[in-house]
Write an enzyme that holds these catalytic residues in place. Sequence first.
Site, PDB file in Angstrom:
ATOM      1  N   ARG A 132       0.383  -4.407  -8.925  1.00  0.00           N
ATOM      2  CA  ARG A 132       1.054  -5.426  -9.740  1.00  0.00           C
ATOM      3  C   ARG A 132       2.374  -5.896  -9.134  1.00  0.00           C
ATOM      4  O   ARG A 132       3.003  -6.811  -9.663  1.00  0.00           O
ATOM      5  CB  ARG A 132       1.270  -4.901 -11.161  1.00  0.00           C
ATOM      6  CG  ARG A 132      -0.045  -4.839 -11.934  1.00  0.00           C
ATOM      7  CD  ARG A 132       0.081  -4.575 -13.416  1.00  0.00           C
ATOM      8  NE  ARG A 132       1.406  -4.534 -13.953  1.00  0.00           N
ATOM      9  CZ  ARG A 132       1.947  -3.493 -14.593  1.00  0.00           C
ATOM     10  NH1 ARG A 132       1.268  -2.395 -14.762  1.00  0.00           N
ATOM     11  NH2 ARG A 132       3.173  -3.556 -15.072  1.00  0.00           N
ATOM     12  N   ASN A 133       2.787  -5.273  -8.033  1.00  0.00           N
ATOM     13  CA  ASN A 133       3.998  -5.743  -7.369  1.00  0.00           C
ATOM     14  C   ASN A 133       3.674  -7.078  -6.696  1.00  0.00           C
ATOM     15  O   ASN A 133       2.666  -7.202  -6.016  1.00  0.00           O
ATOM     16  CB  ASN A 133       4.492  -4.729  -6.336  1.00  0.00           C
ATOM     17  CG  ASN A 133       5.886  -5.050  -5.849  1.00  0.00           C
ATOM     18  OD1 ASN A 133       6.131  -6.118  -5.308  1.00  0.00           O
ATOM     19  ND2 ASN A 133       6.802  -4.121  -6.056  1.00  0.00           N
ATOM     20  N   GLN A 134       4.530  -8.065  -6.893  1.00  0.00           N
ATOM     21  CA  GLN A 134       4.269  -9.424  -6.413  1.00  0.00           C
ATOM     22  C   GLN A 134       4.804  -9.695  -5.004  1.00  0.00           C
ATOM     23  O   GLN A 134       4.746 -10.829  -4.525  1.00  0.00           O
ATOM     24  CB  GLN A 134       4.869 -10.434  -7.385  1.00  0.00           C
ATOM     25  CG  GLN A 134       4.247 -10.372  -8.760  1.00  0.00           C
ATOM     26  CD  GLN A 134       4.927 -11.301  -9.748  1.00  0.00           C
ATOM     27  OE1 GLN A 134       6.132 -11.515  -9.704  1.00  0.00           O
ATOM     28  NE2 GLN A 134       4.145 -11.854 -10.660  1.00  0.00           N
TER      29      GLN A 134
END
Length: 174
Positions: A52-54
């Site tokens: 979920r890290n962008q």
Amino acid sequence: MAKTTPACPGLPADPRLSGFPPVLPGNARILLLGSFPGVASLAQGQYYAHPRNQFWRLLGACLGCDLASLPYAQRVAEVARRRVGIWDVVAECRRVGSLDSAVTEASVNPLARYLREHAPALERIGFNGGLSWKLGRHLADHGYAVYRLPSSSPAAAMYSFEQKLARWRPLFEF
């Protein structure tokens, strides 16, 4: 006996953790500095491994390529080919979980000295989040253009992807 955490019985509650070496081509013009790898990144031995890290999506949008769809080794090679480096401000620390607010006893990487020696063409540094900014913004005193960026972390939900991207893009505009 060492203090243990209920989530991981038998493990120390705040082990001393070590970060990763830099991904820094000698001809880098831009460097992205995070604070310290999260739990998922440490477990996988990869920068920004949490799904979920962008980070990879943001960086890919700034560079005009889909980094997020590539295997990690190809991501790193493509970033280096485009004269961009990745590193963290903190070399070692104690922390339970992945939040920057949980970082204690931080040892900072020798940023200015290392960058002068290993990336003489470096011009711009983007700080991915508040802790990296707090501990590294002094690099402006060494002649680098510095940019405080909103964190790519899933914990930094106050900005949408589009808002983050709007703040990241100027770092890449020459």
